[in-house]
Write a protein that holds these residues in place. Structure first.
Motif, PDB file in Angstrom:
ATOM      1  N   MET A  98      43.509  42.788  37.685  1.00  0.00           N
ATOM      2  CA  MET A  98      42.726  41.667  38.197  1.00  0.00           C
ATOM      3  C   MET A  98      42.891  40.480  37.267  1.00  0.00           C
ATOM      4  O   MET A  98      42.843  40.617  36.041  1.00  0.00           O
ATOM      5  N   THR A  99      43.128  39.315  37.855  1.00  0.00           N
ATOM      6  CA  THR A  99      43.108  38.054  37.129  1.00  0.00           C
ATOM      7  C   THR A  99      42.242  37.074  37.915  1.00  0.00           C
ATOM      8  O   THR A  99      41.663  37.436  38.952  1.00  0.00           O
ATOM      9  N   THR A 100      42.170  35.859  37.453  1.00  0.00           N
ATOM     10  CA  THR A 100      41.410  34.849  38.196  1.00  0.00           C
ATOM     11  C   THR A 100      42.039  34.559  39.558  1.00  0.00           C
ATOM     12  O   THR A 100      41.389  33.989  40.432  1.00  0.00           O
ATOM     13  N   ALA A 154      44.025  41.074  47.292  1.00  0.00           N
ATOM     14  CA  ALA A 154      42.960  40.213  47.815  1.00  0.00           C
ATOM     15  C   ALA A 154      42.603  39.160  46.784  1.00  0.00           C
ATOM     16  O   ALA A 154      42.799  39.363  45.578  1.00  0.00           O
ATOM     17  N   THR A 155      42.081  38.040  47.264  1.00  0.00           N
ATOM     18  CA  THR A 155      41.504  37.065  46.355  1.00  0.00           C
ATOM     19  C   THR A 155      40.099  37.535  45.982  1.00  0.00           C
ATOM     20  O   THR A 155      39.522  38.399  46.641  1.00  0.00           O
ATOM     21  N   LEU A 156      39.533  36.982  44.941  1.00  0.00           N
ATOM     22  CA  LEU A 156      38.240  37.464  44.460  1.00  0.00           C
ATOM     23  C   LEU A 156      37.110  37.313  45.490  1.00  0.00           C
ATOM     24  O   LEU A 156      36.247  38.200  45.583  1.00  0.00           O
ATOM     25  N   LEU A 175      37.169  35.239  33.267  1.00  0.00           N
ATOM     26  CA  LEU A 175      37.220  36.007  34.507  1.00  0.00           C
ATOM     27  C   LEU A 175      35.823  36.175  35.085  1.00  0.00           C
ATOM     28  O   LEU A 175      35.624  36.077  36.299  1.00  0.00           O
ATOM     29  N   ALA A 176      34.845  36.394  34.232  1.00  0.00           N
ATOM     30  CA  ALA A 176      33.459  36.525  34.694  1.00  0.00           C
ATOM     31  C   ALA A 176      32.989  35.252  35.388  1.00  0.00           C
ATOM     32  O   ALA A 176      32.282  35.306  36.398  1.00  0.00           O
ATOM     33  N   ALA A 229      31.561  32.634  40.521  1.00  0.00           N
ATOM     34  CA  ALA A 229      31.765  31.553  41.495  1.00  0.00           C
ATOM     35  C   ALA A 229      32.200  32.102  42.851  1.00  0.00           C
ATOM     36  O   ALA A 229      31.899  31.512  43.896  1.00  0.00           O
ATOM     37  N   ALA A 230      32.899  33.234  42.836  1.00  0.00           N
ATOM     38  CA  ALA A 230      33.361  33.856  44.080  1.00  0.00           C
ATOM     39  C   ALA A 230      32.277  34.686  44.751  1.00  0.00           C
ATOM     40  O   ALA A 230      32.487  35.216  45.852  1.00  0.00           O
TER      41      ALA A 230
END
Length: 290
Positions: free
Chosen positions: A204-206, A248-250, A266-267, A272-273
Motif C-alpha cells: 500500500m502507498t498513497t 484499488a485506490t484508497l 500514509l495515515a 482523507a479517503a
C-alpha cells in the motif's frame, strides 16, 4: 621455500564476509527497517548480513540514487518527503508467506473476526492473513446462518469443514496459491452481493493498494464492487510497498485492519479517503477474558 609454499602464500586472504544475501534482499530489508521508522546504521546492517561496511555504503548509495532514502553520517534515514517505496515483482510462495510476520497476522485475524461478527455473507479473498482470519472466525463460533464465498480452496475447505455454507466458483486453479481464477471465477462471483469482503494485498502507498497477480486482482475487483464494506487485512511491513497491479485506490477501501499505525504521510491520505483504521490488540491467551 618450496614451490608449494610459494603457491599457498600467494593466494589472497579469505574473505571475512559470510555468504552474502542477494543485493535485492539486502536493500528490501534496509527499506523495511526504515519503513518502520527511525534510522539505520551501517554497522547494524553489516552485522546483520555479515558483510563489510563498504558493501552497506554501496547499497545505501544506490538506494539514495533511486530516491528511496537519505544517507546521513553512519547510516541512513527515511525520506522526509514522499513515500518510501519498496517494489516487489516476485510473489513469495504461500507457505513462506504464511511464516512471515505470523504474530502480526494472528493479531489482525483476531481483530477481523471480531469486526465481522454478525455478518451474514462474507467474501474471503485469498492470502495468508485472510486464511488466518477465516480460522479465527471458525474458532470464535460463527453464526450458523453465515454464508462464506471464496476463490481460495484453502479457505473454502476451512469454512466447509466447520459446517459453514460455503460457495466457490469455477475457473482455473493456480496450483501454488490453490485459488480459482479466470473469467469463470469472475463471472461466478459477479452474481452475488456481500455484507463484507476480507481482502489481502502485497502493498500500500498513497496511490492505492497493490498485488502481484493480474489474475487474482480480477476476482478481488469483483469482491470490491459487490461488498457493502471492503476490509483490507494488511500487516505494517507492507506499508509503502508497491507491486505489479493496482487493486484499488484508497477511497475504495472501507476499513484497514493492521498491527501498527501507518506512517504519518500514509495515515493522512487514508484519513482523507475516509478509511477507518483498526490497529489490532495484542494476542489474547486461550480462554482469557476479552
Amino acid at each position: 621455500m618450496t614451490q608449494q609454499e610459494k603457491t599457498t602464500t600467494s593466494l589472497p586472504p579469505p574473505s571475512r564476509e559470510r555468504s552474502r544475501a542477494p543485493a535485492q534482499a539486502r536493500k528490501a530489508r534496509i527499506l523495511e527497517r526504515l519503513n518502520l521508522g527511525g534510522s539505520i546504521s551501517v554497522t547494524d546492517i553489516a552485522q546483520e548480513f555479515g558483510i563489510s561496511d563498504m558493501t552497506v555504503r554501496r547499497d545505501l548509495a544506490e538506494l539514495e540514487r533511486d530516491g528511496l532514502l537519505e544517507r546521513v553520517h553512519g547510516g541512513a534515514v527515511g525520506l522526509t518527503r514522499g513515500p518510501l517505496t519498496v517494489i516487489d515483482d516476485a510473489e513469495p510462495i504461500f507457505e513462506a508467506r504464511s511464516r512471515q510476520n505470523a504474530e502480526r497476522k494472528a493479531r489482525i485475524a483476531q481483530a477481523a473476526a471480531r469486526h465481522v461478527a454478525g455478518r451474514m455473507t462474507i467474501a474471503f479473498d485469498l492470502g495468508t492473513t485472510v486464511l488466518a482470519a477465516a480460522n479465527a472466525i471458525v474458532q470464535a463460533g460463527p453464526d450458523p446462518q453465515l454464508r462464506a464465498f471464496s476463490n481460495s480452496l484453502r479457505i473454502g475447505m476451512t469454512m466447509a469443514r466447520a459446517g459453514i455454507a460455503t460457495y466457490m466458483s469455477g475457473g482455473l486453479i493456480r496450483a501454488e496459491e490453490m485459488s480459482l481464477t479466470g473469467k469463470e471465477a469472475v463471472d461466478g462471483f459477479s452474481r452475488y452481493y456481500f455484507d463484507v469482503a476480507l481482502l489481502a494485498a502485497s502493498g500500500m502507498t498513497t496511490e492505492g493498494v497493490f498485488d502481484y497477480s493480474p489474475e487474482e486482482v480480477a476476482v478481488k475487483t469483483v469482491f470490491l464492487q459487490r461488498s457493502a464494506e471492503r476490509v483490507l487485512l494488511m500487516d505494517s511491513t507492507k506499508f509503502r510497498r508497491i507491486s505489479t497491479v493496482l487493486i484499488a485506490t484508497l477511497p475504495e477501501i472501507s476499513t484497514l485492519i493492521t498491527d501498527a499505525p501507518p506512517p504519518p504521510e500514509l495515515a493522512t491520505v487514508l484519513d482523507a479517503a475516509g478509511v477507518r483504521i483498526i490497529v489490532a490488540d495484542p494476542l489474547q491467551p486461550p480462554n482469557s477474558p476479552g
